[in-house]
Design a protein around this motif. Structure first.
Motif, PDB file in Angstrom:
ATOM      1  N   GLY A  34     -13.670 -25.243 -30.625  1.00  0.00           N
ATOM      2  CA  GLY A  34     -14.850 -24.354 -30.777  1.00  0.00           C
ATOM      3  C   GLY A  34     -15.630 -24.319 -32.135  1.00  0.00           C
ATOM      4  O   GLY A  34     -14.790 -24.967 -33.249  1.00  0.00           O
ATOM      5  N   GLN A  35     -16.612 -23.743 -32.441  1.00  0.00           N
ATOM      6  CA  GLN A  35     -17.272 -23.638 -33.442  1.00  0.00           C
ATOM      7  C   GLN A  35     -16.833 -22.519 -34.202  1.00  0.00           C
ATOM      8  O   GLN A  35     -15.879 -21.971 -33.838  1.00  0.00           O
ATOM      9  N   PRO A  36     -17.329 -22.863 -35.557  1.00  0.00           N
ATOM     10  CA  PRO A  36     -16.724 -21.747 -36.620  1.00  0.00           C
ATOM     11  C   PRO A  36     -16.677 -20.454 -36.295  1.00  0.00           C
ATOM     12  O   PRO A  36     -15.867 -19.752 -36.625  1.00  0.00           O
ATOM     13  N   GLU A  37     -17.853 -19.927 -35.614  1.00  0.00           N
ATOM     14  CA  GLU A  37     -17.987 -18.634 -35.395  1.00  0.00           C
ATOM     15  C   GLU A  37     -17.501 -18.123 -34.035  1.00  0.00           C
ATOM     16  O   GLU A  37     -17.646 -16.843 -33.545  1.00  0.00           O
ATOM     17  N   ALA A  38     -16.994 -19.105 -33.100  1.00  0.00           N
ATOM     18  CA  ALA A  38     -16.585 -18.590 -31.965  1.00  0.00           C
ATOM     19  C   ALA A  38     -15.553 -17.633 -31.977  1.00  0.00           C
ATOM     20  O   ALA A  38     -14.535 -17.475 -32.624  1.00  0.00           O
ATOM     21  N   GLY A  39     -16.142 -16.522 -30.912  1.00  0.00           N
ATOM     22  CA  GLY A  39     -15.054 -15.372 -30.725  1.00  0.00           C
ATOM     23  C   GLY A  39     -15.339 -14.255 -31.717  1.00  0.00           C
ATOM     24  O   GLY A  39     -14.961 -13.154 -31.780  1.00  0.00           O
TER      25      GLY A  39
END
Lengths: 73, 203
Positions: free
Chosen positions: B35-40
């Protein structure tokens, strides 16, 4: 960076050494930087790694705490 | 090569303690998150206080527990698998208990989980488990899937939670909340080692 820099010895850690290091330290005690491209990061990354693609590294040095050990991959 | 260049650049910028990982991620045979760095991270606002964070983490753990419960019922003709996921249900319960204890030792009071759950139900858009996956979708996915696939989903979800907790412990400003994330990430690590060894037994 000059071409000769490639032949300087850069301190390295094996993947096993990194795993041991990460398991023994609190997340706040080190910088773990993923310098690959965002798509590669999205596909898979080491848990807790910060994404700073190689091309952006120079402009984003502030995100790396110089007081802590830094591991890059 | 990229990590060597990066290490060279960092050393040249005055950093002292820099290491390049040999072989890059291809040499890494440990857990990986997706997932992307800011996921969640949007779930947890960095400014949120300890109570909010424990409440939200607790909601996610509860989602995971419901998922494991459903998986264990789904494989009801496979004793070993059912036991495996029942173990996970109890592990999640334990995790929820740890969250409660962490909260109590940090604040000296008991959180009102029902209130917290109601508070977060909108931002989570239904019941969500660790890793931000809606429980309903996950349960639909495992129908017709095998045991190892279900374990792999469980591991992927737990690794993402682990990744999220580590990042949150770094960016969170609240001191107590920071401690909670550090504890959570340490617990996830133990959790994951067990899950991985269960998967090893089955493949």
């Amino acid at each position: 960076m000059g071409v000769l820099d490639y032949f300087k010895s850069i301190p390295t850690m094996t993947a096993d050494e990194v795993r041991l290091f990460l398991s023994e330290k609190l997340p706040d005690a080190y910088n773990l930087v993923d310098v690959r491209q965002p798509r590669e990061y999205e596909r898979d990354h080491i848990p807790g790694a910060n994404l700073i693609p190689m091309a952006e590294l120079k402009g984003r040095l502030k995100e790396i705490d110089p007081a802590k050990p830094t591991i890059v991959y | 090569m990229r990590s060597r260049s990066a290490a060279t650049l960092l050393l040249g910028s005055g950093l002292k303690d820099v290491y390049s990982m040999e072989g890059g991620l291809r040499a890494w045979n440990g857990m990986v998150a997706h997932g992307q760095p800011e996921a969640g991270m949007a779930y947890f606002s960095p400014a949120a206080d300890g109570e909010d964070i424990v409440g939200l983490a607790w909601s996610l753990e509860e989602g995971s527990r419901l998922f494991y419960q459903a998986v264990s019922e789904h494989f009801n003709d496979d004793k070993e698998t059912q036991q495996m996921f029942s173990w996970l249900v109890s592990a999640e319960k334990n995790h929820e208990k740890h969250l409660l204890e962490t909260y109590e030792s940090l604040t000296g009071t008991q959180p009102d989980f029902e209130k917290l759950r109601a508070k977060f139900s909108d931002s989570l858009n239904g019941t969500v488990m660790e890793g931000g996956i809606p429980v309903k979708e996950a349960i639909a996915w495992i129908k017709g899937k095998g045991v190892s696939e279900s374990l792999e989903l469980a591991i992927a979800m737990e690794v993402n939670a682990y990744d999220l907790y580590i990042k949150m412990s770094r960016v969170t400003e609240d001191k107590q909340a920071k401690q909670i994330f550090e504890k959570l990430s340490a617990e996830e690590q133990v959790h994951l080692e067990k899950l991985a060894s269960l998967l090893d037994d089955r493949i």
